[in-house]
Design a protein around this motif. Structure first.
Motif, PDB file in Angstrom:
ATOM      1  N   SER A  47       0.834  -1.200   0.000  1.00 46.57           N
ATOM      2  CA  SER A  47       0.000   0.000   0.000  1.00 46.57           C
ATOM      3  C   SER A  47       0.872   1.254   0.000  1.00 46.57           C
ATOM      4  O   SER A  47       2.086   1.194   0.199  1.00 46.57           O
ATOM      5  CB  SER A  47      -0.919   0.001   1.219  1.00 46.57           C
ATOM      6  N   GLY A  48       0.232   2.405  -0.206  1.00 41.08           N
ATOM      7  CA  GLY A  48       0.970   3.661  -0.341  1.00 41.08           C
ATOM      8  C   GLY A  48       1.836   4.005   0.853  1.00 41.08           C
ATOM      9  O   GLY A  48       2.895   4.634   0.704  1.00 41.08           O
ATOM     10  N   ARG A  51       5.787   3.631   1.333  1.00 39.67           N
ATOM     11  CA  ARG A  51       6.801   4.573   0.841  1.00 39.67           C
ATOM     12  C   ARG A  51       7.513   5.284   1.996  1.00 39.67           C
ATOM     13  O   ARG A  51       8.571   5.881   1.804  1.00 39.67           O
ATOM     14  CB  ARG A  51       6.150   5.647  -0.035  1.00 39.67           C
ATOM     15  N   ASN A  89      -1.567  -2.762  -7.087  1.00 41.11           N
ATOM     16  CA  ASN A  89      -1.904  -2.476  -8.487  1.00 41.11           C
ATOM     17  C   ASN A  89      -2.887  -1.318  -8.689  1.00 41.11           C
ATOM     18  O   ASN A  89      -2.771  -0.574  -9.667  1.00 41.11           O
ATOM     19  CB  ASN A  89      -2.474  -3.737  -9.149  1.00 41.11           C
ATOM     20  N   TYR A  90      -3.867  -1.147  -7.824  1.00 39.64           N
ATOM     21  CA  TYR A  90      -4.900  -0.136  -8.053  1.00 39.64           C
ATOM     22  C   TYR A  90      -4.478   1.209  -7.449  1.00 39.64           C
ATOM     23  O   TYR A  90      -4.225   1.311  -6.255  1.00 39.64           O
ATOM     24  CB  TYR A  90      -6.235  -0.588  -7.445  1.00 39.64           C
ATOM     25  N   ARG A  91      -4.438   2.253  -8.285  1.00 40.64           N
ATOM     26  CA  ARG A  91      -3.969   3.558  -7.843  1.00 40.64           C
ATOM     27  C   ARG A  91      -5.104   4.558  -7.610  1.00 40.64           C
ATOM     28  O   ARG A  91      -4.859   5.693  -7.233  1.00 40.64           O
ATOM     29  CB  ARG A  91      -3.014   4.156  -8.894  1.00 40.64           C
ATOM     30  N   ASP A 101      -7.840  -5.367  -4.503  1.00 39.07           N
ATOM     31  CA  ASP A 101      -6.474  -5.329  -5.021  1.00 39.07           C
ATOM     32  C   ASP A 101      -5.551  -6.286  -4.274  1.00 39.07           C
ATOM     33  O   ASP A 101      -4.792  -5.894  -3.381  1.00 39.07           O
ATOM     34  CB  ASP A 101      -5.949  -3.897  -4.935  1.00 39.07           C
ATOM     35  N   SER A 124       6.017  -1.573  -6.372  1.00 34.79           N
ATOM     36  CA  SER A 124       6.071  -0.164  -6.009  1.00 34.79           C
ATOM     37  C   SER A 124       4.844   0.163  -5.160  1.00 34.79           C
ATOM     38  O   SER A 124       3.726  -0.198  -5.527  1.00 34.79           O
ATOM     39  CB  SER A 124       6.072   0.716  -7.262  1.00 34.79           C
ATOM     40  N   THR A 126       1.562   1.426  -3.726  1.00 32.71           N
ATOM     41  CA  THR A 126       0.513   1.950  -4.591  1.00 32.71           C
ATOM     42  C   THR A 126      -0.763   2.335  -3.864  1.00 32.71           C
ATOM     43  O   THR A 126      -1.112   3.498  -3.783  1.00 32.71           O
ATOM     44  CB  THR A 126       0.181   0.916  -5.693  1.00 32.71           C
ATOM     45  N   GLY A 127      -1.519   1.329  -3.337  1.00 35.53           N
ATOM     46  CA  GLY A 127      -2.910   1.599  -3.012  1.00 35.53           C
ATOM     47  C   GLY A 127      -3.366   1.312  -1.602  1.00 35.53           C
ATOM     48  O   GLY A 127      -2.762   1.724  -0.612  1.00 35.53           O
TER      49      GLY A 127
END
Length: 420
Positions: A47-48, A51, A89-91, A101, A124, A126-127
Motif C-alpha cells: 500500500s501507499g 513509501r 496495483n490499483y492507484r 487489489d 512499487s 501503490t494503493g
C-alpha cells in the motif's frame, strides 16, 4: 514478540504428559519421515504507506524487498514458496475497487529464485490495504496436499477494507481445520496495528512480531520459512458431539475441534484390559473473553459413571488453558479381551466479552494416547511412591537400627562413667 502464553498449570500438565509419553505419538497421526512438501506464501503489503522512510533510513518497501531477496536465497530445498501482494496495483480512490487489489506475484511451487527476485523488484507502493481479502486468497493458494501450510503476512498498517474484519477471516480459516498457520510481522509499532496483527496470528496459532530494522525483518521471515520445513505432526480435524453415544471414536493421535462458549463436547476411546488411556486438552481464547474461566476433561463410562477427571482454571492472564488425565485399565482375570469404551467429555467455562462474536467456537486441541499399562505389581505406585517405597523402607530400617546402637552406646558410656 510472541503473543501466545500458557498458564503454569498447563505447562506442568504438558511436561507431565511428555514424561508419560503422551505427547504426539508419531505413529498415530502422521509419518514424520514421509511428509508432503511444506507450502509457504509470503503476503506483502504494498500500500501507499510503504513509501514511508523510517526503517534504518530507507523506505519500508526497500526493507521488505531486501528481506525477500535474502530469504529467497536461503529458502530450504523442498519448500514450495509463493508470494502474494495486497495494494500493489490499483492507484485510484474507489474503495470498492481498492479492496479487491490482491494478486499472486509468484505462484506457490518449486522455487525459481531468479524469477521470484525479478517479480519482487517490480513492486512499487501503490494503493489500499485489503488484508482480509488477501488472507482469503492466500488460503486458497495453499490448498491441496498434506504438508504444513504457513502464511507470513508483512504489513505496516490496519486493514482499510472493513467490515471484512481480517481477524474474523483468520478465525474462519482456523475453523475449517486445514492446519494453516498465519504469522504476522508489523513494521509500525502502533497499538491498533499491533492489536489487529496479533489477533490474526492468535486465531491460527501463529505469532506476531514487531520489527523496526532491516536485519530483524530478514531474520524473522527467514525463521518462519525455515520453520515450515521442520517435521511436525499434523492434527486431525474432528467434531465432537453433545452426547457420548454419538461421539466420534478416536485412536491415539492429535486432534483439533471447535467448542462454543460454555459448551461440552464428547469423544470415545476404546481401552483394552492392561492398557492405559492418557489424554490432555487445551482450549485457546482466540478473542476477547471475560476473566475467570476454566476447562474440565472427564473420563466416564458409557453408563455415565465418572472414572477420573482433570481440570484447570484461569483469571484472564493467559490465552490457552490445559489439563490432562490418566486411566489405567486393569488386566482381566478371566482372559476377557473385550475393550472398554471410555467417554471423554471436554467442557469450558469461557464467556465472551461484550460485543464479541461467539461463532466459530473456541479452538480445542485434544491429545489421546492408549499405551500398554504396567505389567508388574512392582511398577504400580505404593502410596504415591512407586519403587521409591523400597528406598524409604530401607532408610526407616537403617534409622531404627542406628537408634538402637546409639542408645546402647550411650547407656554403656553412662555405666562406665558411674563406675569410675
Amino acid at each position: 514478540m510472541i503473543r501466545t502464553h500458557r498458564p503454569a498449570a498447563g505447562v506442568c500438565a504438558l511436561l507431565a504428559a511428555l514424561a508419560a509419553g503422551i505427547a504426539f505419538p508419531g505413529h498415530a497421526v502422521a509419518d514424520e519421515t514421509e511428509q508432503a512438501a511444506p507450502k509457504v506464501e509470503l503476503v506483502l503489503d504494498v500500500s501507499g504507506s510503504m513509501r514511508t522512510a523510517d526503517i534504518d533510513g530507507g523506505t519500508r518497501m526497500a526493507a521488505a524487498k531486501q528481506a525477500f531477496n535474502e530469504v529467497l536465497d536461503a529458502t530450504p530445498e523442498g519448500v514450495q514458496l509463493g508470494i502474494r501482494t495486497l495494494g500493489a496495483n490499483y492507484r485510484g480512490n474507489d474503495r470498492k475497487e481498492g479492496c479487491k487489489d490482491t494478486a499472486q506475484l509468484y505462484p506457490v511451487g518449486t522455487l525459481d529464485r531468479t524469477e521470484a527476485k525479478t517479480a519482487v523488484a517490480t513492486l512499487s507502493p501503490t494503493g489500499w490495504t485489503p488484508i482480509g481479502p488477501a488472507l482469503l486468497k492466500a488460503a486458497d493458494d495453499l490448498q491441496g496436499g498434506d504438508g504444513t501450510r504457513r502464511i507470513v503476512l508483512i504489513s505496516d498498517g490496519e486493514d482499510t477494507c472493513q467490515p471484512l474484519d481480517p481477524c474474523e477471516v483468520a478465525r474462519e480459516i482456523a475453523a475449517k481445520g486445514v492446519g494453516l498457520t498465519i504469522d504476522t510481522l508489523g513494521l509500525v509499532p502502533d497499538a491498533k496495528t499491533r492489536d489487529q496483527l496479533s489477533c490474526i496470528a492468535d486465531a491460527t496459532g501463529g505469532t506476531y512480531t514487531s520489527v523496526q530494522h532491516k536485519e530483524e525483518l530478514t531474520d524473522r521471515v527467514g525463521q518462519l520459512v525455515d520453520r515450515a520445513a521442520d517435521p511436525v505432526v499434523t492434527p486431525v480435524a474432528t467434531e465432537g458431539t453433545d452426547q457420548c453415544s454419538s461421539a466420534p471414536a478416536l485412536k491415539s493421535g492429535l486432534y483439533t475441534d471447535r467448542e462454543e462458549f460454555g459448551q461440552q463436547r464428547w469423544y470415545k476411546v476404546d481401552v483394552n484390559p492392561g492398557q492405559e488411556l492418557r489424554a490432555s486438552v487445551s482450549v485457546a481464547a482466540d478473542r476477547a473473553v471475560n476473566a475467570d474461566y476454566g476447562v474440565l476433561l472427564r473420563a466416564v463410562t458409557v453408563h455415565g459413571r465418572e472414572i477420573v477427571r482433570g481440570e484447570a482454571s484461569g483469571l484472564g492472564r493467559t490465552d490457552v488453558i490445559s489439563t490432562g488425565l490418566r486411566y489405567p485399565k486393569a488386566e482381566s482375570d478371566d482372559e476377557d479381551t473385550t475393550p472398554e469404551t471410555v467417554c471423554l467429555q471436554v467442557t469450558n467455562s469461557f464467556s465472551a466479552a461484550s460485543g464479541v462474536k461467539t461463532s466459530p467456537g473456541l479452538p480445542v486441541e485434544l491429545t489421546v494416547d492408549v499405551v500398554d499399562g504396567p505389567s508388574k505389581a512392582s511398577d504400580v505406585a505404593s502410596f504415591g511412591l512407586g519403587r521409591g517405597w523400597w528406598l524409604l523402607g530401607a532408610l526407616v530400617l537403617t534409622g531404627f537400627l542406628a537408634g538402637l546402637v546409639w542408645g546402647w552406646v550411650s547407656r554403656w558410656r553412662v555405666a562406665v562413667w558411674r563406675t569410675n
